[in-house]
Design a protein around this motif. Structure first.
Motif, short mmCIF file in Angstrom:
data_model
loop_
_atom_site.label_atom_id
_atom_site.label_comp_id
_atom_site.label_asym_id
_atom_site.label_seq_id
_atom_site.Cartn_x
_atom_site.Cartn_y
_atom_site.Cartn_z
N PRO A 1 -0.01 19.74 -5.99
CA PRO A 1 0.17 18.89 -7.17
C PRO A 1 0.94 17.61 -6.84
CG PRO A 1 1.70 20.74 -7.23
CD PRO A 1 0.77 20.99 -6.07
N LEU A 2 0.56 16.53 -7.50
CA LEU A 2 1.27 15.27 -7.34
C LEU A 2 2.30 15.06 -8.46
CD1 LEU A 2 -1.61 12.78 -6.40
CD2 LEU A 2 0.01 13.90 -4.87
N ILE A 3 1.90 15.43 -9.67
CA ILE A 3 2.75 15.23 -10.84
C ILE A 3 3.20 16.59 -11.34
CG2 ILE A 3 2.90 14.28 -13.16
CD1 ILE A 3 0.59 12.38 -12.34
N VAL A 4 4.49 16.81 -11.30
CA VAL A 4 5.05 18.11 -11.67
C VAL A 4 5.71 18.01 -13.04
CG1 VAL A 4 6.76 19.86 -11.07
CG2 VAL A 4 5.43 18.74 -9.27
N ILE B 1 0.85 -1.19 0.00
CA ILE B 1 0.00 0.00 0.00
C ILE B 1 0.89 1.24 0.00
CG2 ILE B 1 -1.69 1.34 1.29
CD1 ILE B 1 -2.89 -1.22 2.29
N ALA B 2 0.67 2.10 -1.00
CA ALA B 2 1.42 3.35 -1.09
C ALA B 2 0.47 4.51 -0.85
CB ALA B 2 2.08 3.48 -2.46
N ARG B 3 0.97 5.58 -0.24
CA ARG B 3 0.15 6.75 0.04
C ARG B 3 0.82 7.99 -0.56
NH1 ARG B 3 -3.40 4.45 3.47
NH2 ARG B 3 -2.61 2.92 4.96
N LEU B 4 0.02 8.78 -1.24
CA LEU B 4 0.46 10.05 -1.82
C LEU B 4 -0.46 11.13 -1.25
CD1 LEU B 4 0.77 8.95 -5.56
CD2 LEU B 4 2.65 9.23 -3.96
N GLY B 5 -0.09 11.70 -0.14
CA GLY B 5 -0.97 12.67 0.49
C GLY B 5 -2.27 12.01 0.88
N ASP B 6 -3.40 12.46 0.31
CA ASP B 6 -4.70 11.87 0.63
C ASP B 6 -5.11 10.77 -0.35
OD1 ASP B 6 -5.27 13.35 -1.60
OD2 ASP B 6 -6.66 14.73 -0.62
N VAL B 7 -4.15 10.34 -1.20
CA VAL B 7 -4.41 9.27 -2.16
C VAL B 7 -3.76 7.98 -1.66
CG1 VAL B 7 -4.04 8.46 -4.53
CG2 VAL B 7 -4.54 10.87 -4.09
N THR B 8 -4.52 6.87 -1.70
CA THR B 8 -4.02 5.57 -1.28
C THR B 8 -4.08 4.61 -2.46
OG1 THR B 8 -4.80 5.91 0.98
CG2 THR B 8 -4.32 3.64 0.31
N ILE B 9 -2.98 3.89 -2.69
CA ILE B 9 -2.92 2.92 -3.78
C ILE B 9 -2.65 1.55 -3.19
CG2 ILE B 9 -1.80 2.25 -5.94
CD1 ILE B 9 -1.18 5.74 -4.67
N ARG C 1 -9.17 8.14 -2.79
CA ARG C 1 -8.77 9.47 -2.37
C ARG C 1 -9.71 9.93 -1.26
NH1 ARG C 1 -9.11 15.04 -5.92
NH2 ARG C 1 -8.06 16.39 -4.41
N ARG C 2 -9.11 10.22 -0.13
CA ARG C 2 -9.89 10.59 1.05
C ARG C 2 -10.95 9.54 1.37
NH1 ARG C 2 -10.76 16.93 -0.70
NH2 ARG C 2 -8.57 17.54 -0.60
N GLY C 3 -10.57 8.28 1.17
CA GLY C 3 -11.45 7.17 1.49
C GLY C 3 -12.45 6.80 0.42
N GLN C 4 -12.52 7.59 -0.67
CA GLN C 4 -13.48 7.32 -1.74
C GLN C 4 -12.77 6.69 -2.94
OE1 GLN C 4 -16.84 7.84 -1.31
NE2 GLN C 4 -16.16 8.28 0.79
N PRO C 5 -13.37 5.63 -3.52
CA PRO C 5 -12.73 4.97 -4.67
C PRO C 5 -12.52 5.93 -5.84
CG PRO C 5 -14.57 3.67 -3.83
CD PRO C 5 -14.65 5.01 -3.15
N VAL C 6 -11.38 5.78 -6.50
CA VAL C 6 -11.08 6.54 -7.71
C VAL C 6 -10.98 5.54 -8.86
CG1 VAL C 6 -9.44 8.04 -8.89
CG2 VAL C 6 -9.83 8.31 -6.43
N LEU C 7 -11.81 5.72 -9.86
CA LEU C 7 -11.81 4.79 -10.99
C LEU C 7 -10.77 5.23 -12.02
CD1 LEU C 7 -15.65 4.23 -11.47
CD2 LEU C 7 -14.01 2.83 -10.21
N LEU C 8 -9.78 4.37 -12.23
CA LEU C 8 -8.75 4.63 -13.24
C LEU C 8 -8.85 3.59 -14.33
CD1 LEU C 8 -5.59 5.34 -11.02
CD2 LEU C 8 -7.23 7.00 -11.91
N ASP D 1 5.42 13.23 -1.22
CA ASP D 1 6.11 12.23 -0.43
C ASP D 1 5.35 10.93 -0.51
OD1 ASP D 1 8.03 14.04 0.36
OD2 ASP D 1 6.96 14.61 2.19
N THR D 2 6.08 9.85 -0.69
CA THR D 2 5.45 8.54 -0.83
C THR D 2 5.92 7.64 0.30
OG1 THR D 2 5.60 8.82 -3.23
CG2 THR D 2 5.07 6.62 -2.42
N HIS D 3 4.98 6.93 0.91
CA HIS D 3 5.40 5.93 1.88
C HIS D 3 4.48 4.73 1.78
CE1 HIS D 3 2.28 8.15 4.15
NE2 HIS D 3 2.07 7.01 4.78
#
Length: 227
Positions: free
Chosen positions: A207-210, A125-133, A142-149, A222-224
């Motif tokens: 921004p996440l992607i610069v 599990i990786a986290r990017l701010g409020d995004v969880t993968i 994102r913020r607990g809500q599913p993101v459809l990619l 930051d990713t952890h």
């Protein structure tokens, strides 16, 4: 030495893959059927399973559960490049999915990435701010809500995650998403997917992607990882 179990019924592809992977310093054991793959998993010891989906006696999908139950990472390499097949393979627990025709250098790169993740004590599990993968389930929230990619958007995100803080050229990013599409992905298409990924994941103030002008893009946040 890393031991790879390769299940591929096309002899030409199998020989080419085995030779290429052995040049990377890995030991490759190759079989061409589902039954042989099952027997090898039961009796052998492997660090990774690289399997075709369409086999003469069944589906490579059937090997996934057996491999994962033994803690073995799985990569599917198959001609089935439609988005449904990709998502199905990832939902079954596969660590990656490569669509034929593929480039041998790209396969080796994908294997190294999966082996690095597998060596991380099961972290998935990786986290990017409020995004969880959740890379095990191929789910993004994102913020607990599913993101459809889409499959391509998800592969693009994984490519960034594999190189946190590193500026990636457009060529490197195109290589990272080429096989999932199964079709030609051009420079303009990449710009569209970058835009869509930003719209789905970024906050206006963070921004996440610069964009690195004249070079490419960088994953800024930051990713952890966590269990």
């Amino acid at each position: 030495m890393t031991r790879i179990l390769l299940i591929e019924d096309d002899d030409t592809i199998a020989r080419g893959l085995a030779y290429s992977l052995e040049q990377e310093g890995w030991t490759v054991t190759c079989f061409g059927t589902l039954a042989e793959g099952r027997a090898a998993l039961e009796t052998g010891s492997f660090e990774l399973l690289l399997a075709d989906v369409g086999l003469p006696d069944g589906s490579g999908y059937d090997l996934c559960a057996a491999a994962k139950s033994r803690g073995i990472p799985v990569i599917f390499a198959t001609a089935r490049g439609d988005e449904g097949s990709v998502v199905l393979g990832l939902d079954m627990g596969a660590d990656d999915y490569i669509v034929k025709p593929f480039r041998l250098r790209e396969v080796a790169s994908r294997i190294r990435a999966v082996l690095r993740r597998a060596a991380g004590d099961g972290e998935h599990i990786a986290r990017l701010g409020d995004v969880t993968i959740d890379m095990q389930r191929a789910q993004v929230s994102r913020r607990g809500q599913p993101v459809l990619l889409t499959a391509l958007e998800y592969r693009l995100l994984l490519t960034f995650l594999a190189h946190p803080g590193q500026t990636l050229t457009r060529g490197q990013l195109l290589e990272g998403i080429w096989d999932v599409a199964g079709n030609f992905v051009n420079d303009n298409t990449l710009s569209v997917y970058i835009k869509r990924l930003r719209e789905k994941l970024e906050s206006p103030d963070k921004p996440l992607i610069v964009t690195v002008r004249g070079i490419g893009y960088r994953l800024e946040a930051d990713t952890h990882a966590a269990q």
